[in-house]
Design an enzyme around this catalytic site. Structure first.
Site, PDB file in Angstrom:
ATOM      1  N   GLY A 135       0.820  -1.212   0.000  1.00  0.00           N
ATOM      2  CA  GLY A 135       0.000   0.000   0.000  1.00  0.00           C
ATOM      3  C   GLY A 135       0.845   1.249   0.000  1.00  0.00           C
ATOM      4  CB  ALA A 136       4.335   1.725  -0.855  1.00  0.00           C
ATOM      5  N   GLY A 164      -0.848   7.749   0.916  1.00  0.00           N
ATOM      6  CA  GLY A 164      -1.179   7.707   2.334  1.00  0.00           C
ATOM      7  C   GLY A 164      -0.029   7.331   3.237  1.00  0.00           C
ATOM      8  CB  ILE A 165      -0.035   5.364   6.388  1.00  0.00           C
ATOM      9  CG1 ILE A 165      -1.048   6.238   7.134  1.00  0.00           C
ATOM     10  CG2 ILE A 165       0.996   4.809   7.374  1.00  0.00           C
ATOM     11  CD1 ILE A 165      -1.928   5.475   8.104  1.00  0.00           C
ATOM     12  N   GLY A 166       1.488   4.516   3.716  1.00  0.00           N
ATOM     13  CA  GLY A 166       2.544   3.726   3.084  1.00  0.00           C
ATOM     14  C   GLY A 166       3.564   4.591   2.373  1.00  0.00           C
ATOM     15  CE1 TYR A 192      -9.764  -0.808   8.185  1.00  0.00           C
ATOM     16  CE2 TYR A 192     -10.638   0.229  10.172  1.00  0.00           C
ATOM     17  CZ  TYR A 192      -9.626   0.086   9.236  1.00  0.00           C
ATOM     18  OH  TYR A 192      -8.466   0.832   9.356  1.00  0.00           O
TER      19      TYR A 192
END
Length: 316
Positions: free
Chosen positions: A24-25, A28-30, A178
């Site tokens: 998930g890079a 966002g956070i990734g 989730y």
């Protein structure tokens, strides 16, 4: 709980010579995790579904950290065939020092399934990472000091996160699925820590607090469309700040295996990382063994980290 006083990403030790693989890079956070690690010398492998977005993310990393070494890996965690292909490529050619299981989906308005018939949220957030980790494990074991960091969420503590009816076949609720997936992330991490206790592997879980990232895109209805922008301004931190727990877990010498870390701010949106409270019964070994066995069965992927050798030859 003991707060880690005044830690910021500026305190990350030199990561030269270490390779980080981040799922998930592409945003966002990734992406923020990749930027920070690259600034401190790590080579980063950015994994995600879209080659175009991965290329853009790699360019963004290099813009932040001139001279950074980056590569990309197309990985769809909702497709076991794609997972096998991607993991095999890494297992055969790489040494992975930092494996950061960051990718995820949330708030899908109706029950959907992965290509292999698994409930989409748990199938992506937990089962996809479980299979990916298992299949690329030889690359992790080539590292002299590997760390596996799995990103959970505050939702893991919700009562709806109980792991019975894991595939939500009896009752589907978006945030319930989730919460299950995020609790499974923690239960998996703690079981991995138990199974690798006599190896160099450090298994860690984190929660980023509340941050406005691409995960919120699936909100439904007029209320959701109105509340989400307001929440972004008033309640949620930045993706950059939300990456701090992941970065701390991945690089600090003060994170023993099995740790769970989150932000220290009162509203848990950002701030210095600190030890976080586990969901009720998340550290129950019986639950860990049950989830592990179920994950192997649902993905068709055996994972035996406790019996694998740690002195494998490095790739040529």
């Amino acid at each position: 709980m003991t707060t880690v006083n005044h830690w910021t990403p500026d305190d990350i030790p030199d990561q030269t010579g270490r390779t980080a693989l981040i799922t998930g890079a592409s945003s966002g956070i990734g992406l923020e995790t990749a930027r920070a690690l690259a600034r401190h010398g790590a080579r980063v492998i950015l994994a995600g579904r879209s080659q175009t977005r991965l290329d853009q993310a790699a360019q963004a990393v290099r813009a932040t950290a001139p001279g950074a070494r980056t590569s990309t890996l197309v990985l769809d965690l909702a497709d076991l065939s794609c997972i096998r292909d991607a993991a095999t490529r890494i297992a055969e050619t790489e040494t992975v020092d930092l494996l950061i299981n960051n990718a995820g989906v949330m708030n899908l308005p109706e029950r959907r399934t992965t290509r292999d018939g698994l409930e989409m949220t748990v199938g992506t957030n937990h089962l996809g990472h479980f299979a990916f980790d298992a299949l690329l494990w030889p690359a992790v074991l080539r590292s002299p000091a590997p760390r596996v960091v799995t990103v959970s969420a505050i939702a893991a503590r919700w009562p709806a996160g109980r792991l019975d009816d894991l595939m939500s076949e009896k009752n589907y609720r978006a945030m319930g699925a989730y919460a299950k997936s995020k609790r499974a992330n923690i239960v998996y991490t703690l079981e991995l820590a138990r199974r690798t206790a006599d190896t160099p592997v450090t298994a860690l879980a984190v929660h980023p607090g509340s941050a406005m990232t691409g995960l919120q895109q699936h909100g439904t209805g007029t209320l959701s469309r109105l509340v989400t922008p307001i929440a972004a301004r008033l309640l949620m931190g930045s993706a950059e700040g939300a990456a701090w727990p992941s970065l701390y877990a991945a690089t600090s010498p003060h994170t023993p295996t099995g740790s769970f870390t989150g932000p220290a701010a009162r509203n848990q949106t950002s701030g210095t990382p600190q030890p976080a409270k586990l969901p009720t019964h998340a550290d129950d070994p019986t639950q860990g063994k049950q989830l592990w066995a179920t994950s192997e069965q649902l993905t068709g992927t055996p994972f035996n980290p406790e019996t694998a050798t740690t002195n494998q030859n490095p790739p040529p």
